[in-house]
Scaffold this active site. Sequence first.
Site, PDB file in Angstrom:
ATOM      1  N   GLU A  38      -5.360  -4.525  -6.920  1.00 38.00           N
ATOM      2  CA  GLU A  38      -6.311  -5.229  -6.059  1.00 38.00           C
ATOM      3  C   GLU A  38      -7.627  -4.467  -6.097  1.00 38.00           C
ATOM      4  O   GLU A  38      -7.670  -3.272  -5.807  1.00 38.00           O
ATOM      5  CB  GLU A  38      -5.791  -5.376  -4.627  1.00 38.00           C
ATOM      6  CG  GLU A  38      -5.307  -4.094  -3.966  1.00 38.00           C
ATOM      7  CD  GLU A  38      -4.803  -4.324  -2.559  1.00 38.00           C
ATOM      8  OE1 GLU A  38      -3.723  -4.941  -2.430  1.00 38.00           O
ATOM      9  OE2 GLU A  38      -5.475  -3.902  -1.610  1.00 38.00           O
ATOM     10  N   ASP A  97       0.816  -1.212   0.000  1.00 39.34           N
ATOM     11  CA  ASP A  97       0.000   0.000   0.000  1.00 39.34           C
ATOM     12  C   ASP A  97       0.851   1.264   0.000  1.00 39.34           C
ATOM     13  O   ASP A  97       0.329   2.361  -0.219  1.00 39.34           O
ATOM     14  CB  ASP A  97      -0.909   0.018   1.233  1.00 39.34           C
ATOM     15  CG  ASP A  97      -2.003  -1.037   1.146  1.00 39.34           C
ATOM     16  OD1 ASP A  97      -1.806  -2.026   0.403  1.00 39.34           O
ATOM     17  OD2 ASP A  97      -3.027  -0.903   1.820  1.00 39.34           O
TER      18      ASP A  97
END
Length: 898
Positions: free
Chosen positions: A536, A467
């Site tokens: 994702e 992330d």
Amino acid sequence: MQNAIRTVIAAAIVTGLAVGSVATARTTYADTRVAAQAGTVSPIGRWQIQDVARAPQDGAAVSASGFAAKEWYPVTGRATVMAGLLENDVFKFDVFHGDNLRAVQVPEASGNLFVTPWWYRAGFELPKAPGTRHTLLRTHGIISAADAWVNGQKVADRADLSGAYPEHDIDVTRWVHADANAVAFKVYPGDPRTNLSIGWVDWNPTPPDNNMGPWRGVDIVQTGPVALSAPYVATTLSADLKRATLAVSVTATNLDTMAHDATVSGTVADKPVERTVHLGPGEVKRVALAPGSTLDDPKVWWPIGMGEHPLYRMAVTATVDGAASDRVATTFGVRRVESRLTTQGYRQFIVNGQPLLIRGGGWAPDMFLRDDPARMEAEFDYVVNLGINTIRSEGKLENDRFYDLADRHGILVLAGWECCDKWEAAAKTGGEPWTDADLRVAQASMATEARLLRNHPSVIGFYIGSDHPPPPALSKMYTDTLRAEGWSLPVISAAVDDTTEEAGPSGMKMAGPYDWIPPSYWYGDKLGAAFGFDSEVSAGADIPRLEDVRRMLSVQEQEALWKYPEARQYHASADWSTFAVLTPFDTALAKRYGAFSGLADYVAKAQLDNYDNVRAQFEAFNARMSAANPATGVIYWMLNNAWPSLHWHLYDYYMNPAGAYYGAKKANEPVHIQYAYDSRSIVVVNHTLDRRHGLQASVKVRNLDGSVRYGKQVQGIELPGNHAQSVLDLPSVAGLSTTYFVELELADADGKAVSRNVYWLSTRADTLDWAKSNWYLTPVTEYGDFTALASMPKATREVRASTVREGDEEVTTVTLSVPASSPSAAVQEHLAIRRGAEGDLALPVRWTDNDVTLWPGESVVLTARYPAQGAAGAVVEVSGWNTPVAQVAAEVTQGTKH
């Protein structure tokens, strides 16, 4: 019930008693017998484990051969503490049902089982061996850290054996002897926020033990004075795929205090290699073998759907003074992997000169990291059956078996570190700042993973951030370590749109959604819509079939699931997470399909939505794979779950395929016909490399009553390989019912069916409020109307089935027909196999197709493969949106194959 369980467990812990009784494990404990030959690796097959609070002796005593490990738990060789307790039936309730797992997470003040270290103890028997023989203790990562003893001698401490991933070899020769020996690890508890271990973010509840233990196993290695490790074959494939250059190497280590000459010889791709090296005392040397070796017309490894997946073998032996000292072997594939940035700045992978659309899912191992080879193989069979080509591992990196299966099946792997804990502490997402010791663990982790992954042709890149990209110093350490290990594949800065100086732009986007949006979202031009590379993304909730919902949820949770959309569900996400409630999904489901009459109605509507939405996500990327702003990759979040979940999976924890699975399977057919929500185009897609000639498309737009309001045949379609193109734009059709169907069929030049696809659509479009999007969803201001589906008459259908045995599988073939006299189409007919009328479902199961819609006069032949088991005959169970559940016994075909 849960409170009562917690009270009992807390009382047991406070009084110093084991939770439940100390049960006998399913497999009797036995010492590991170590093979006699030099160059053998013997995994420790079984441990005995116990809490240090109940076994307060020191390591010297615990590792002594005569130590009596009474009332310890026998567990398998790769068991975490929690996995070991489950193996021994310690908890007298199903930790996967309801919120029972909370009962294991007793507050620390009550003496939590997992706040003190645990002993792992094993006996091993060594054969009599020459004096030049060395014995190594090889660890493959320990969560979170451990001290180690052998035969009463401490051989390593927690500073040496720390971290989930580093591999370590400890020479214990001076402390072992022929016959009985013992090894003991004092494993320390950890926390993903404070240790470089494994964390679960919001995927599921936190394992009570934080996955404490030697989760990848421990080996006893026998070698002579020179040990071999890290075999590597780096392949360079020419642009025309006609010639491969091999750079072959292995690491040689002199374990002695005297110098040795070692001859390293063997074969690489059936070609002989040999080199003699001189090694000083304790010297470690990288030995290059057969530099510049070439293969003409090599067998090229291709991703699934694009070609075969052949593997070559390397096997070498080190000989010292005429005797074999050590041997290593590995497999490898010949292929070229490149990546580039599109004009818009998104990463595109190219394999063997062919750009390809990455279509994958995010991997989750078992929450307790239990090792189950048969299950892992079945999961890869599901990936193949789904038609996707890639698995992304965000942390939770697996062992060799996982990558071997990926190699064998042609499944690409994008591996990398995880987010949101110690691994990304610099991003201030919850992990503590790193120390110098953490940096050493991270570097050892990166080196170990590079050596594990680099020979596998399935692996096409590594994310050094998830992330968030790592800060400069850490990014440099990762990339330098990868290069030092000979890494030649793309290094990706992060799964988000960011960059590092060392790895460059990521070429990725991670802009959501993770929660419910309508199928039309994917055809947009913003955020997570189908352009570029989505690392994702999904529409969130994936509801399992009814039997699994009942298996995983308590009665109260089942009621809340369909009655109370604001209720937090323990099986949706972590307690603190946005996704612990299914409000956006439940709201959309009720608005689009109508209010729920009960749990079964809720689950049935969820299957329709999951099928439709997952199919649309993959199809939108299909449609734009050849566009000016191309879609280059999509990772469905997620492929599977670590435990039974209502969120983020293509197949559920029980491996019972449902709507999401079959929506993905339909979209990922090798040659496919589909409808585009944005342009109303009919698109044909070819994921293979073979050009298809003379294809024929049939398009029908049907009202709810089945009447055809529009029909069109398109002949002579030429479809290049690895390409998508529009073949027809649907015109505006008058007189449509509020809910209507589009039926698509694609046939080859001879009329043989290639692809069939059915959509239910609404004359009222879902309207998105893009301006109010956040990181996990885009709000909807008006919902499509599918409520008319509830008014469809009950359809009739006919089912015929036969079963044949093929090796260790049974194959059931089903002919499903809707007679011309049926008053309606049969919508989303779902087939399952039971072992007898009242028996369990046959799982895992791989259908050629499922969740099909047929109109009167239509039929389809479907085939299922599943493990052969027991004498109960196969019973086909059929259920549908507007048909009752029916069972048909499959006829056993004569001439069964074995």
